[in-house]
Design a protein around this motif. Structure first.
Motif, PDB file in Angstrom:
ATOM      1  N   LEU A  25      40.493  65.591   9.290  1.00 42.19           N
ATOM      2  CA  LEU A  25      40.477  64.497  10.271  1.00 42.19           C
ATOM      3  C   LEU A  25      40.197  63.159   9.592  1.00 42.19           C
ATOM      4  O   LEU A  25      40.898  62.166   9.835  1.00 42.19           O
ATOM      5  N   ASN A  26      39.188  63.150   8.728  1.00 41.51           N
ATOM      6  CA  ASN A  26      38.815  61.895   8.071  1.00 41.51           C
ATOM      7  C   ASN A  26      39.928  61.381   7.162  1.00 41.51           C
ATOM      8  O   ASN A  26      40.209  60.178   7.131  1.00 41.51           O
ATOM      9  N   ARG A  27      40.560  62.290   6.405  1.00 44.00           N
ATOM     10  CA  ARG A  27      41.645  61.864   5.516  1.00 44.00           C
ATOM     11  C   ARG A  27      42.808  61.275   6.299  1.00 44.00           C
ATOM     12  O   ARG A  27      43.401  60.264   5.898  1.00 44.00           O
ATOM     13  N   ALA A  28      43.145  61.915   7.423  1.00 43.07           N
ATOM     14  CA  ALA A  28      44.246  61.403   8.250  1.00 43.07           C
ATOM     15  C   ALA A  28      43.912  60.025   8.812  1.00 43.07           C
ATOM     16  O   ALA A  28      44.768  59.127   8.841  1.00 43.07           O
ATOM     17  N   LEU A  29      42.677  59.834   9.237  1.00 40.27           N
ATOM     18  CA  LEU A  29      42.274  58.535   9.779  1.00 40.27           C
ATOM     19  C   LEU A  29      42.272  57.457   8.691  1.00 40.27           C
ATOM     20  O   LEU A  29      42.722  56.331   8.917  1.00 40.27           O
ATOM     21  N   ILE A  30      41.770  57.827   7.515  1.00 42.99           N
ATOM     22  CA  ILE A  30      41.744  56.861   6.405  1.00 42.99           C
ATOM     23  C   ILE A  30      43.156  56.441   6.032  1.00 42.99           C
ATOM     24  O   ILE A  30      43.452  55.245   5.859  1.00 42.99           O
ATOM     25  N   ASN A  31      44.057  57.421   5.913  1.00 43.20           N
ATOM     26  CA  ASN A  31      45.438  57.102   5.548  1.00 43.20           C
ATOM     27  C   ASN A  31      46.118  56.248   6.599  1.00 43.20           C
ATOM     28  O   ASN A  31      46.973  55.410   6.286  1.00 43.20           O
ATOM     29  N   THR A  32      45.755  56.452   7.863  1.00 40.09           N
ATOM     30  CA  THR A  32      46.387  55.713   8.956  1.00 40.09           C
ATOM     31  C   THR A  32      45.878  54.282   9.052  1.00 40.09           C
ATOM     32  O   THR A  32      46.653  53.356   9.322  1.00 40.09           O
ATOM     33  N   LEU A  87      45.734  58.393  16.201  1.00 38.22           N
ATOM     34  CA  LEU A  87      44.357  58.570  16.665  1.00 38.22           C
ATOM     35  C   LEU A  87      44.310  59.479  17.891  1.00 38.22           C
ATOM     36  O   LEU A  87      43.486  60.398  17.966  1.00 38.22           O
ATOM     37  N   ASP A  88      45.204  59.241  18.872  1.00 35.76           N
ATOM     38  CA  ASP A  88      45.229  60.061  20.083  1.00 35.76           C
ATOM     39  C   ASP A  88      45.527  61.518  19.740  1.00 35.76           C
ATOM     40  O   ASP A  88      44.915  62.446  20.297  1.00 35.76           O
TER      41      ASP A  88
END
Length: 346
Positions: free
Chosen positions: A291-298, A273-274
């Protein structure tokens, strides 16, 4: 404990329906009529009551399996689903493909729930659609079955199994071959019928008409993990109608499952996230979808559904299995691959 069955819709991250999940809770009892037996040395039998529908054995190198079919008479047909009538077909016909597969999944699950002792054993189950892949109509018209392919299309937005099938892997149910090699390195498993189809049957003519009209109900399959293949639970004549008309059908795949919980690491989530926030602040044009895909996967903590198949350790011995298969192949004059089957060679 009284029998209890719970079914619920499963959606992917985009809110699209991808299947039905279910839990069957009842005391472990006798084997259902249709069940798998396993034994020493990679031996398998699919049984309908006391009648073997096929024998199978996994090759020693785990590159595939030998399948020996028993073309039992049609009167031994397994009927976990009552015959589908015209009213049910017409009720589903106006629906769009995705809505139709969802509605038929509910229908089949409802029928199985009412008659669960005939097929479903205790545990978790999934029902998923497997639809024809977009294809060139000319290729299907020219090449027929060789141009057919199907997938569940779950992709990265779902944690469910991703099923696939090619037309060349649909085994013949008009004149079933006794012996079949299932090559796991070339295309995967097979689609196995459990009884022969009568090409002169009246219901086949009726289903051919429904296939031409575009209202043919899906074929209900059961995924057998030990063979990486599917068997037909309901719809032998619907499948044959689709083959006769060269119109790829739709399928619903039933699979027993185990749920694998996902427990993301909070420290790793915070680091990701940071990092994303820093990149976004430095670059005003940072792609929002990335950005959204990375956040969803995380932060995605949905469990994974892993397909499994329950079996019973009911094969008396390796010698008994070999004796049965040897006798069956001699009776059908199909001993060409007998030694390879016995020795589990590809």
């Amino acid at each position: 404990m009284a029998e209890q069955l719970y079914w619920h819709d499963i959606e992917d991250l985009q809110g699209q329906w991808v299947g039905l999940g279910g839990t069957v809770e009842r005391p472990a009892s006798a084997r259902p009529p249709l069940h798998l037996l396993t034994g020493h040395n990679g031996r398998i039998k699919l049984m309908l009551h006391d009648t073997p529908l096929f024998w199978a054995t996994v090759a020693q190198g785990y590159c595939g399996a030998w399948l020996v079919r028993n073309p039992v008479p049609a009167q031994l047909e397994f009927l976990p689903i009552p015959p589908i009538d015209s009213a049910q077909v017409e009720r589903h016909a106006p629906l769009e493909p995705q809505q139709r597969i969802k509605a038929w999944s509910r229908f089949f699950v409802s029928q199985l729930s009412e008659r669960s002792a005939d097929f479903l054993y205790p545990g978790r189950w999934l029902a998923q659609g497997m639809l024809p892949n977009p294809a060139n109509a000319r290729a299907v018209a020219q090449r027929g079955l060789a141009a057919w392919s199907f997938s569940s299309g779950t992709g990265s937005h779902s944690h469910l199994p991703n099923w696939s099938l090619y037309g060349e892997d649909i085994l013949d149910n008009l004149t079933p071959e006794t012996v079949q090699w299932i090559d796991w390195w070339q295309g995967g498993g097979k689609l196995v019928g459990l009884h022969p189809v009568d090409p002169l049957a009246g219901r086949l003519k009726w289903w051919r008409k429904k296939a031409r009209e575009g209202s043919l109900p899906p074929i209900l399959l059961w995924h057998v993990g030990g063979l990486a293949s599917y068997v037909i639970v309901d719809g032998h004549y619907r499948l044959q109608a689709a083959l006769d008309e060269n119109i790829p059908p739709t399928f619903i795949v039933l699979s027993a499952t185990r749920i694998q919980a996902i427990n993301p690491c909070p420290e790793n989530q915070q680091r990701v996230l940071d990092s994303l926030m820093m990149q976004s602040a430095r670059n005003p044009n940072f792609d929002v979808d990335t950005l959204n895909r990375a956040l969803i996967n995380t932060f995605d903590n949905r469990p994974y559904y892993n397909a499994s198949t329950h079996s019973w350790a009911g094969i008396e011995s390796d010698q008994a299995w070999v004796a049965e298969v040897t006798r069956h192949l001699h009776e059908h004059d199909a001993t060409e691959h007998l030694q390879a089957i016995i020795e589990r060679r590809d």
